[in-house]
Design a protein around this motif. Structure first.
Motif, PDB file in Angstrom:
ATOM      1  N   ILE A 228     -37.314 144.439 -18.305  1.00 19.16           N
ATOM      2  CA  ILE A 228     -38.629 144.181 -18.903  1.00 19.16           C
ATOM      3  C   ILE A 228     -39.501 143.219 -18.104  1.00 19.16           C
ATOM      4  CG2 ILE A 228     -37.866 144.645 -21.285  1.00 19.16           C
ATOM      5  CD1 ILE A 228     -37.697 141.553 -21.642  1.00 19.16           C
TER       6      ILE A 228
ATOM      7  N   ALA B  31     -41.063 149.922 -20.791  1.00 23.55           N
ATOM      8  CA  ALA B  31     -40.717 149.125 -19.607  1.00 23.55           C
ATOM      9  C   ALA B  31     -39.641 149.815 -18.779  1.00 23.55           C
ATOM     10  CB  ALA B  31     -40.262 147.731 -20.039  1.00 23.55           C
TER      11      ALA B  31
ATOM     12  N   LYS C 241     -40.705 146.496 -30.833  1.00 18.13           N
ATOM     13  CA  LYS C 241     -39.942 145.871 -29.744  1.00 18.13           C
ATOM     14  C   LYS C 241     -39.171 146.928 -28.944  1.00 18.13           C
ATOM     15  CE  LYS C 241     -35.727 143.921 -30.223  1.00 18.13           C
ATOM     16  NZ  LYS C 241     -34.719 143.003 -30.754  1.00 18.13           N
TER      17      LYS C 241
ATOM     18  N   GLN D 253     -39.651 148.111 -24.949  1.00 22.72           N
ATOM     19  CA  GLN D 253     -38.583 148.155 -23.951  1.00 22.72           C
ATOM     20  C   GLN D 253     -38.463 149.562 -23.354  1.00 22.72           C
ATOM     21  OE1 GLN D 253     -34.680 148.757 -24.790  1.00 22.72           O
ATOM     22  NE2 GLN D 253     -33.800 147.351 -23.275  1.00 22.72           N
TER      23      GLN D 253
ATOM     24  N   HIS E 250     -42.947 144.218 -16.855  1.00 21.28           N
ATOM     25  CA  HIS E 250     -43.866 144.503 -17.958  1.00 21.28           C
ATOM     26  C   HIS E 250     -44.394 143.200 -18.577  1.00 21.28           C
ATOM     27  CE1 HIS E 250     -45.264 147.663 -20.591  1.00 21.28           C
ATOM     28  NE2 HIS E 250     -44.909 146.970 -21.653  1.00 21.28           N
TER      29      HIS E 250
END
Ligand SMILES: Cc1cc2nc3c(=O)[nH]c(=O)nc-3n(C[C@H](O)[C@H](O)[C@H](O)COP(=O)(O)OP(=O)(O)OC[C@H]3O[C@@H](n4cnc5c(N)ncnc54)[C@H](O)[C@@H]3O)c2cc1C
Length: 393
Positions: A353, A78, A71, A75, A356
């Motif tokens: 984000i 992004a 995760k 990020q 993305h």
């Protein structure tokens, strides 16, 4: 002669992709779909930016550099790619989003925080993009930003954080959509019902909109649209978390890093104005009001950066963040309805984000494999709801 119904059947307006919601998620979805060669209809209940996206802060902050996982890596990608995405939108529209990689300063209150800061510096060296640092400094290098009294054990300076003007970004994305002959933007017309089997939606004004794929990016209002197939006993797919923020006409250096201290953000913007936020309220009577909780935040900001004292407060603002049941963003195809896609649940990090996530959803519409981590997927959030899962604090 057969009886003729007196109820007119509205004409069907068709697009490859119907996007519900004109916030940061929906606008990026429209842009990504157009780039992929799809026609788009974006429908917004009120006006573009009427939801949480029309706020004041625009902080683009990375997750902590320790305990690295999929995760955090997503990020990071992004936040890095956003810079060129924004440059592209600015070039296409001639409009500035007032983006700047300004970095961030975090005051340290206790000596034991120093050791952790140094450890995180090593984590950042390992996990962050080359050239970006997380660095301990014994005292603030910029006079009053923050005040020394507010940083008794020193500060952390990191260089990956950026900021933009939320409203300017929305304006540029909106302009990009409207300039495209394959896109139609409808405002002041909420979607009232959705038939994802048939591929049509009905708006409050009576418009019937046909689609091959529908991306639900309606912020906190997304969750009921996506809950189809869940038992009535299941908890909601997400909740509304109120936030308050203020804008001060502080006339300060727009290049100053963001100050971040225990949930308090102080963000210098390009015109010298300063945004201060944010409360995080799960219980509230009025989603749009501001109150003494915002006064307290402003007071904390002034204590941390005394140069802000006396700056006129030019706006007080509140909005509702979409927080999904599984806490991560809620993205991707509905497990039972192949035309229906989620793009919501960005909670506190949507601006970093959204491009993305939108690209991943459009890819999925086009038949590409979904690239986002399992916890982000709508199907995962729905499984959680089926088992009665509660949103974690
Ligand atoms: C005080 C505060 C500070 C924040 N600070 C930051 C920050 O610094 N950085 C960051 O990344 N994030 C921040 N956030 C979070 C961020 O603002 C949200 O995560 C983001 O705006 C959510 O975008 P969205 O497009 O999903 O939803 P929204 O912006 O809420 O957009 C949804 C849109 O859908 C429309 N809609 C609803 N129902 C319908 C319907 N039936 N038909 C058609 N349209 C409909 C709404 O009118 C709305 O315009 C902050 C939030 C708050 C409240």
């Amino acid at each position: 002669m057969p009886a003729v119904s007196s109820i007119p059947i509205p004409a069907l307006h068709r697009a490859d992709v119907l996007v519900i919601g004109g916030g940061v998620m929906g606008l990026w979805a429209g842009v990504m779909a157009l780039r992929a060669g799809l026609s788009v209809c974006l429908i917004e209940a009120s006006r573009i930016g009427a939801g949480a996206s029309g706020g004041l802060l625009g902080a683009l902050m990375p997750h902590m550099p320790d305990r690295w996982n999929e995760k955090k890596a997503l990020q990071r990608e992004a936040l890095v790619s956003l810079e060129s995405e924004i440059a592209r939108i600015e070039a296409e529209t001639g409009l500035s989003c007032f983006y700047r990689r300004c970095g961030r300063i975090m005051p340290l209150l206790r000596p034991q925080h120093v050791e952790r800061a140094l450890r995180h510096g090593e984590d950042a060296a390992q996990n962050w993009p080359v050239g970006h640092v997380w660095r301990f400094e014994a005292q603030p290098g910029i006079e009053g930003w923050p005040d020394r009294a507010g940083a008794p054990a020193g500060i952390v300076v990191e260089t990956l954080t950026a900021r933009l003007s939320p409203r300017a970004l929305l304006g540029a994305l909106d302009a990009r959509l409207r300039a495209d002959p394959h896109c139609r933007v409808i405002e002041d017309d909420p979607v009232r019902s959705l038939d994802a089997q048939e591929g049509s939606a009905l708006s409050a004004s009576g418009l019937r909109l046909g689609f091959s794929a529908c991306i639900v990016a309606a912020g906190v209002e997304s969750f009921p649209f996506l809950a189809e197939g869940l038992p009535s006993s299941a908890p909601p797919l997400g909740q509304k978390v109120k936030g308050q923020a203020a804008l001060l006409d502080a006339r300060i250096d727009p290049a100053l890093p963001i100050l971040f201290a225990d949930g308090l953000y102080v963000v210098a913007h390009e015109n010298g104005q300063v945004a201060i936020g944010s409360t995080s309220e799960e219980q509230f009577a009025d989603p749009a009001s501001t109150d003494e909780q915002l006064d307290a935040l402003i007071a904390r900001a002034v204590a941390l950066a005394p140069g802000l004292a006396g700056a006129p407060v030019i706006e007080r603002w509140a909005g509702l963040r979409p927080k999904a049941i599984g806490r991560e963003p809620m993205v991707g195809r509905h497990p039972d309805l192949p035309r229906l896609f989620a793009l919501t649940g960005g909670f506190k990090i949507s601006f970093g984000i959204a491009h993305h996530m939108a690209e991943a959803v459009v890819g999925e519409i086009l038949g590409r494999p979904m690239t986002l981590p399992q916890p982000f997927l709508l199907a995962t959030h729905m499984s959680l709801a089926r088992t009665g899962g509660k949103t974690r604090a």
